[in-house]
Design an enzyme around this catalytic site. Structure first.
Site, mmCIF file in Angstrom:
data_model
loop_
_atom_site.group_PDB
_atom_site.id
_atom_site.type_symbol
_atom_site.label_atom_id
_atom_site.label_comp_id
_atom_site.label_asym_id
_atom_site.label_seq_id
_atom_site.Cartn_x
_atom_site.Cartn_y
_atom_site.Cartn_z
ATOM 1 N N HIS A 35 8.236 137.361 -43.228
ATOM 2 C CA HIS A 35 9.011 138.114 -44.111
ATOM 3 C C HIS A 35 9.171 137.709 -45.568
ATOM 4 O O HIS A 35 9.165 138.205 -46.424
ATOM 5 C CB HIS A 35 10.017 138.435 -43.390
ATOM 6 N N GLY A 57 16.219 160.602 -57.836
ATOM 7 C CA GLY A 57 16.673 160.323 -59.176
ATOM 8 C C GLY A 57 18.184 159.779 -59.563
ATOM 9 O O GLY A 57 18.571 159.231 -58.468
ATOM 10 N N TYR A 79 16.262 143.305 -39.498
ATOM 11 C CA TYR A 79 16.750 144.718 -39.623
ATOM 12 C C TYR A 79 17.711 145.038 -38.519
ATOM 13 O O TYR A 79 17.617 145.492 -37.309
ATOM 14 C CB TYR A 79 15.701 145.768 -39.486
ATOM 15 N N GLY A 130 10.273 153.705 -55.188
ATOM 16 C CA GLY A 130 11.413 152.952 -56.018
ATOM 17 C C GLY A 130 12.809 153.208 -55.059
ATOM 18 O O GLY A 130 13.992 153.206 -55.637
ATOM 19 N N SER A 142 8.921 150.006 -50.271
ATOM 20 C CA SER A 142 9.433 150.746 -51.365
ATOM 21 C C SER A 142 8.610 151.572 -52.321
ATOM 22 O O SER A 142 8.976 151.491 -53.560
ATOM 23 C CB SER A 142 10.608 149.925 -52.165
ATOM 24 N N PRO A 143 7.698 152.304 -51.968
ATOM 25 C CA PRO A 143 6.796 152.928 -52.870
ATOM 26 C C PRO A 143 7.496 154.149 -53.452
ATOM 27 O O PRO A 143 6.860 154.379 -54.769
ATOM 28 C CB PRO A 143 5.583 153.578 -51.869
#
Length: 344
Positions: free
Chosen positions: A129, A218, A61, A211, A208-209
């Site tokens: 990773h 949205g 990162y 999305g 990424s829970p």
């Protein structure tokens, strides 16, 4: 805000963390330009004060800048003893080319580099990773086992590893956690990987829970992505797929209104309801969004509501792959047999 975040156990080796962690990647990389360091340190300190104990980063990162940020936050806030520090190795960028490495020399050098950047003597949870398909997983885990014995790391984790890779790794040294993408729109891990982890007593860290922000914003998210944001190029955010995926968001949003919460809280609550061996690590760069994510812990779902949510995103409802290239994910993480390894 009081420290009200409950705890969960990951694996059977003694690792205990907050039921929700903090993914730190977007503070420094991949989701647009790096954010102001003072703001990110304030966010990290706020998260720890609330009761979050799992901070998740990686040497890639930045590269390296996110670990340096976390290290500074730990030093300035005197919070090292309050957190379980998770970082990762295995993805190297050299000469503009990405390479996945799991050879012993690289494993050890990566660990030493992360320890220095983080300013700590020991990494609590060290993830591979991505899996190096050229190196038997037993060799990589064998080197990590040595690092455990030397006191440089406490617990070993894998990320984006297949069920068979997890089994082989666990046979060399207990794996405490597997990090994988798990959300309402990324559920393919439920068929094989999740059952394998539970059979072996391995904890699950869900990245990424939300999305990748889809269940927070949205379709409008796609309109605001900069050219430096990798999500702009991900298949699920392309117009032809987004047009269909937005229907899922609309249904989640409608249910959230009925529940008196936000769509992101509802999507995150769904992950929390998967079991006490699961720790989602939603990332954010804003304290107000962090507070909203923590609020998901208060959202209670009945089995009927869980079924309803899952029906929105079942089967082929989600359009587009998770990544532009699905290589180097669990779908593609098998390594050669140990017998093929020749020590040079």
């Amino acid at each position: 805000m009081a420290a009200t975040v409950p705890r969960v156990k990951l694996g059977s080796q003694g690792l205990e963390v907050s039921a929700q962690g903090l993914g730190c990647m977007a503070m420094s990389a991949f989701y647009g330009p790096a954010k102001p360091q003072c703001d990110m340190i304030a966010l990290i300190h706020h998260a720890v004060a609330v009761g979050v104990t799992l901070l998740d980063t990686s040497d890639v990162y930045g590269p390296h800048t996110n670990e340096l940020l976390i290290g500074k936050a730990l030093q300035e806030g005197e919070v090292r003893e309050k957190v379980a520090l998770a970082t990762k190795f295995g993805v190297s960028f050299s000469g503009g080319q990405r390479e996945i490495r799991g050879d012993p020399t690289y494993v050890r050098a990566s660990c030493q580099g992360s320890l220095k950047r983080l300013g700590v003597d020991c990494i609590d949870l060290y993830f591979q990773h991505r899996v190096d398909k050229r190196v038997p997983i037993e060799i990589t885990i064998g080197e990590l086992k040595k690092l455990v014995e030397e006191g440089k790391i406490k617990y070993i984790g894998l990320s984006e590893a297949s069920a068979s890779t997890i089994r082989r790794a666990h046979a060399v040294h207990p794996i405490s956690a597997v990090q994988l993408e798990w959300s309402l729109w990324s559920r393919d891990v439920e068929h094989d990987i999740i059952p394998t982890c539970r059979e072996l007593g391995i904890g699950i860290v869900s990245y990424s829970p939300l999305g990748r922000g889809f269940f927070s914003s949205g379709p409008k998210l796609a309109d605001s992505l900069s050219d430096q944001d990798v999500r702009k190029y991900m298949p699920r955010f392309q117009p032809e797929n987004l047009e269909k995926n937005v229907q899922i968001f609309d249904r989640v949003k409608a249910m959230a209104v009925r529940k008196g919460c936000t769509p992101s809280q509802l999507a995150l609550a769904w992950v929390h309801h998967q079991g006490s061996d699961v720790c989602p690590i939603p990332g954010t760069t804003k304290i107000e969004n962090f507070n909203q994510n923590i609020g998901a812990l208060l959202v209670k779902l009945t089995p009927t509501e869980m079924d309803e949510l899952e029906s929105y995103a079942s089967g082929s409802a989600i359009q587009g792959e998770r990544y532009l290239e699905m290589g180097n994910t669990w779908n593609d993480s098998e390594t050669p047999p140990l017998s093929s390894w020749k020590v040079e």
